[in-house]
Enzyme design. Sequence first.
Site, PDB file in Angstrom:
ATOM      1  N   ASP A  60       5.883 -14.974  -1.985  1.00 28.49           N
ATOM      2  CA  ASP A  60       7.149 -15.652  -2.244  1.00 28.49           C
ATOM      3  C   ASP A  60       8.129 -14.675  -2.863  1.00 28.49           C
ATOM      4  O   ASP A  60       7.760 -13.581  -3.297  1.00 28.49           O
ATOM      5  CB  ASP A  60       6.921 -16.884  -3.129  1.00 28.49           C
ATOM      6  CG  ASP A  60       6.204 -16.548  -4.426  1.00 28.49           C
ATOM      7  OD1 ASP A  60       6.749 -15.778  -5.224  1.00 28.49           O
ATOM      8  OD2 ASP A  60       5.073 -17.058  -4.633  1.00 28.49           O
TER       9      ASP A  60
ATOM     10  N   GLU B 243     -10.880   7.722  18.099  1.00 26.21           N
ATOM     11  CA  GLU B 243     -10.139   6.856  17.177  1.00 26.21           C
ATOM     12  C   GLU B 243      -9.667   7.642  15.954  1.00 26.21           C
ATOM     13  O   GLU B 243      -8.580   7.417  15.436  1.00 26.21           O
ATOM     14  CB  GLU B 243     -10.997   5.654  16.772  1.00 26.21           C
ATOM     15  CG  GLU B 243     -11.113   4.641  17.907  1.00 26.21           C
ATOM     16  CD  GLU B 243     -12.130   3.543  17.650  1.00 26.21           C
ATOM     17  OE1 GLU B 243     -12.010   2.481  18.282  1.00 26.21           O
ATOM     18  OE2 GLU B 243     -13.072   3.747  16.851  1.00 26.21           O
TER      19      GLU B 243
END
Length: 735
Positions: A538, A618
């Site tokens: 928030d 990777e």
Amino acid sequence: MISAKKKENGILFTLSTNNSSYQMKADKHNVLLHLFYGQRLNDADDLSDLIFLTDTGFSGNPTYAEKDRTYSLDTLPQEVSGFGVGDYRDSMVTLLHDDGSRAAEFRYDSYEIIDGSYKIDGMPALYDTSVTKGETLVITMREAASDIILKLYYGVYEKENVITRAAKLINQGTKSVHVEKLLSMNMDMMFFDPDMIYFTGRHAFERAYERIPVKHAKIEIGSVRGTSSHQYNPSFILCDHDANEEQGDCYGFCLVYSGNFVAAAQKDQKNQVRVQMGIHPEAFCYLLEQGGELMTPQVIMSYSHDGLTTLSHQYHDILRENMCRGKYKYERRPVLINNWEATYFDFNEEKLFNIAKQASELGIEMLVLDDGWFGKRDDDYSGLGDWFVNEEKLGGSLKEIGERVNEMGMKFGLWFEPEMISQDSDLYRKHPEWAIAIPNREPNRGRYQLALDMSRDDVRDYLFEQMSDILSNAPIIYVKWDLNRSICDMYSYASGKEHSGELYHKYVLGVYDLMERLLVRFPDLLLEGCSGGGGRFDAGMLYYSPQIWCSDNTDAINRLTIQYGTSFFYPIGTFGAHVSACPNHQTGRTTPFATRSDVAMSGSFGYELDLSKISDEEKAQVKHQIAQFHDLYELTHEGDYYRLTTLDYDDCIAWAFVAKDKSRAALTLVKTQSEGNPRPTHVGMRGLDKNKKYKCTIKNDTSVINSGAAFVNAGVTIPYIMEQYESAIIMFDEV
Ligand code: GLA
């Protein structure tokens, strides 16, 4: 700009930003009416005539209206809705007076205009910077039959098209009063037939977008969990039914608060839309003694006439500039590796340094040691509260660990869950009364743990000392601040029963206080907010932590939905987002390594997997990804964000970042569906300068030069067959 004009029958207040105006009027009876919020008006405009009064049955009239049966608090559009005195719609404030009556009727008294933003004691709020400065209108209202004052705060931010609201009650009387409800805002929009967009979800699936029309049945979202919650975010949008990214009236409402909240929209009998937002009144009752004050959190409102994208840009800009703080507001935050999904609780010195070594070789910039490093904590049953390093498990002190990590060329960060306590902990054995629980009642446990009573000074002092001790004795630059349960069993051993309805709010104030104290003591500390992922994502938290772990769900495909929903209000650079292992631990899905990185790169980037288990190919990609993240950093953290597709768009989801000067852009596309005999993957670009020329480079170095108009009007086709879950980042560079 704020103007207050005396009129024959009242005072007219107009708040104007570059593209919006907000008008209200203290009328002849001193009732504060809401007249308008929308596209910018001319300075002399007065919209009082929009008010339409008729005698409405069962909507009574105040005595002061005398024989005027058309004047009713039940139908007038208001800025403050009272309780129990003739407005039968939802109140903004409810007071229980000393004589047992419940009534609140606030009438205009005076106003003041202040240069600069207003502050809210102990709570976050937008603040002024050299780039953006606010202006404040304070309207003082008086309760009709008591000495209670209500101050309404309006902040105006011109170029961001933002207007904020907050309210403060002051008891100037001689008797105490119980505040049973005090919201941050009420607004009755007269002529508007909107949809409401809100963001709902659950743990590991936060902020999913939902949109429904506002009708006479109330749409209400909220939290009574002690935190802003995974289930509903404290933000919503009201917009035209046909509003989309590029057109339509849109109003945003975003609460700067990290605890219980309510937000609602509902049509009344005259089809006016009552909009409310603030602290949830459930389990709230605040004793306001003589001289006492109570201020609400802030609501950040913003208006766009041009659809949702502009609205999001306005929120992103103001939250980045006027809410986030500290060293890492602008400074690049390190690419991190977090050991949680790599090891969970099962780590030791060797495993940790294996990860650290691999990470440093690949160019990762920070190691974050997650849960399990302290007290007796090899699972989630015990240890919270005992913030002492488990040297046996780690093979040394945090200082030694941190220094070794630093020697490898990486920074060091640490996980804490300060607000929580395990019943199996030394702290609980010593201070059971520090936990929130009701005497003689078995508490409800969440992840086996209880919450600490953050309203208590001694609890916060303990945490401050423990954390300060650790942070000052080891080279820690980052703290992941977690919270892993919803809070109930509200009772504080420290305050009397007459204050029990204040605990949820005082808990939040306590959290803010502790964070503030730590940031004053360690101003360069980078906090990453977290609550089981995004359970406390928030605007309030952004004041303390410029990045927040967006979700415990690291599946790249689920993240498309989660990050899409989060993007409506919150700046993309604040989303903690990591590349994790496949099959994904939350969904079992396997996605390409590159897709995981392309999605996480639209956020505060990092890794969360055992690097010793990834292939050499990777590993080479990791190096490339980090370089690419740095290359894109200014776009993702400072540029403008465009949602290019909705979530139910054809077969891919796409979004883009465009530099503020429009010289560069990056478009990310993830293929979500694939079919045999495929059709082309195609998406429209947005935000480019139509008159500029751009070189557009698609993943495998195919490039084409065209005008911004061409890419925006005709879109981009991926010149190869995309498999399901494959992704691409397409670059646009001005030539
Ligand atoms: C929460 C967080 C995770 C991890 C665990 C540790 O769930 O969201 O990222 O830190 O706690 O217990």
